[in-house]
Design an enzyme around this catalytic site. Sequence first.
Site, short mmCIF file in Angstrom:
data_model
loop_
_atom_site.label_atom_id
_atom_site.label_comp_id
_atom_site.label_asym_id
_atom_site.label_seq_id
_atom_site.Cartn_x
_atom_site.Cartn_y
_atom_site.Cartn_z
N MET A 155 74.99 -11.43 5.88
CA MET A 155 74.95 -10.02 5.45
C MET A 155 73.91 -9.26 6.28
SD MET A 155 75.86 -10.02 1.46
CE MET A 155 74.26 -10.45 0.85
N LEU A 194 68.76 -10.06 9.77
CA LEU A 194 68.66 -11.47 10.18
C LEU A 194 67.21 -11.91 10.34
CD1 LEU A 194 71.54 -11.66 12.82
CD2 LEU A 194 71.63 -12.08 10.35
N HIS A 243 68.79 -17.49 9.63
CA HIS A 243 70.14 -17.18 10.14
C HIS A 243 70.28 -17.65 11.59
CE1 HIS A 243 69.72 -13.64 7.20
NE2 HIS A 243 70.78 -14.26 6.77
N ASP A 259 71.20 -21.24 -0.21
CA ASP A 259 72.12 -20.80 -1.25
C ASP A 259 72.95 -22.00 -1.69
OD1 ASP A 259 71.82 -17.67 -1.20
OD2 ASP A 259 71.81 -18.33 0.87
N GLN A 313 76.20 -21.53 -3.57
CA GLN A 313 77.20 -20.95 -2.67
C GLN A 313 77.82 -22.05 -1.80
OE1 GLN A 313 76.96 -17.01 -0.57
NE2 GLN A 313 76.20 -18.30 1.08
N SER A 364 64.34 -15.00 3.67
CA SER A 364 65.45 -14.29 3.01
C SER A 364 65.42 -12.85 3.47
CB SER A 364 65.26 -14.35 1.49
OG SER A 364 66.08 -13.39 0.86
P1 AMP Z 1 72.93 -14.06 3.84
O1 AMP Z 1 72.83 -13.12 4.98
O2 AMP Z 1 71.77 -14.03 2.91
O3 AMP Z 1 74.26 -13.95 3.13
O4 AMP Z 1 72.89 -15.51 4.46
C1 AMP Z 1 73.80 -15.90 5.45
C2 AMP Z 1 73.70 -17.39 5.64
O5 AMP Z 1 72.39 -17.74 6.05
C3 AMP Z 1 73.98 -18.15 4.33
O6 AMP Z 1 74.74 -19.31 4.61
C4 AMP Z 1 72.60 -18.48 3.87
O7 AMP Z 1 72.54 -19.64 3.03
C5 AMP Z 1 71.87 -18.74 5.18
N1 AMP Z 1 70.44 -18.59 5.00
C6 AMP Z 1 69.79 -17.57 4.36
N2 AMP Z 1 68.46 -17.81 4.34
C7 AMP Z 1 68.27 -18.98 4.97
C8 AMP Z 1 67.11 -19.77 5.26
N3 AMP Z 1 65.89 -19.40 4.89
N4 AMP Z 1 67.29 -20.93 5.94
C9 AMP Z 1 68.52 -21.33 6.32
N5 AMP Z 1 69.65 -20.63 6.08
C10 AMP Z 1 69.53 -19.48 5.40
#
Ligand code: AMP
Length: 281
Positions: free
Chosen positions: A32, A35, A39, A152, A155, A187
């Site tokens: 989303m 970044l 990510h 997540d 998820q 995050s």
């Molecule tokens: P999001 O943009 O929050 O929807 O996350 C996109 C992807 O990045 C999802 O698969 C998340 O689980 C992963 N993600 C988010 N934060 C982290 C993190 N700190 N470490 C590894 N992967 C992450």
Amino acid sequence: MSLTVFEKISALKAELKKMKLQGKTIGFVPTMGALHAGHLALVKRAKQECDIAVCSIFVNPTQFNNPQDLERYPRTLSTDCDLLNTVACDYVFAPEVAEMYPSTHQMKFNFGDLEQVLEGKFRPGHFNGVGIVVSKLFHIVEPDKAYFGQKDLQQCAVVARLVQELTFPLELIICPTLREADGLAMSSRNKNLSAEERAKAPLIYNIMSQATDMLHNGVSIAHVKDFVAESFKKEPAFNLEYFEMVNRYSLQNIGTLEPDKSALVIAAFLGKTRLIDNFIL
Ligand code: AMP
């Protein structure tokens, strides 16, 4: 090859079709945006394991049960593209909402027991939205491998069920959680924390670490839950939503520690920002 940004489904599909005809494999990282290094680690891994890395950036309205959360969600497309260039990402898919949802969405996903607990319980409809958008993105990109973060955890279980039960022809790769130096899980929502809140945020990691040690030392989960609840009560900036020990695949509560299968999961508001984290035990 430098990064190319696509806003239209048809244009991205046409480009990826050309790549597939050349025999290239596709690694896909749905995000989303806003970044961070977590990510980027997913994109790097996609690039290591596949010929082409595709990253989608789409703040998916159907997975937000709270309109304020959707409105507050950070959007930083141009910086995101600069960051993706640094990890040799090939394509970004950044559609408008109308491109992904040209009409009102009627279909509903039901992930059964998986969505009745934790995030599913506290964010009604969230996993329906995740199911819809991930299915659409998988159909659009048709990746060989799709990369998701353990951050997540629920998820990951929902997407694994989606892939298995709808026979998506792809391999799901779950990547470890990247953390800041003080332990806070990276995050996009961390960008919404004030400086004061950011200084307090590592409490989640610290309490999770202490809870893990207690469980490894034979303390019962009931006592550990009391300890966690008390610890958060002492810090009024936090509002604990849940803290549970669960099976990491089914996300259902478990009473005793099962090595490699158990996880501690937590969600807490820090001010207006909702943070989640988990530790595999
Ligand atoms: P999001 O943009 O929050 O929807 O996350 C996109 C992807 O990045 C999802 O698969 C998340 O689980 C992963 N993600 C988010 N934060 C982290 C993190 N700190 N470490 C590894 N992967 C992450």
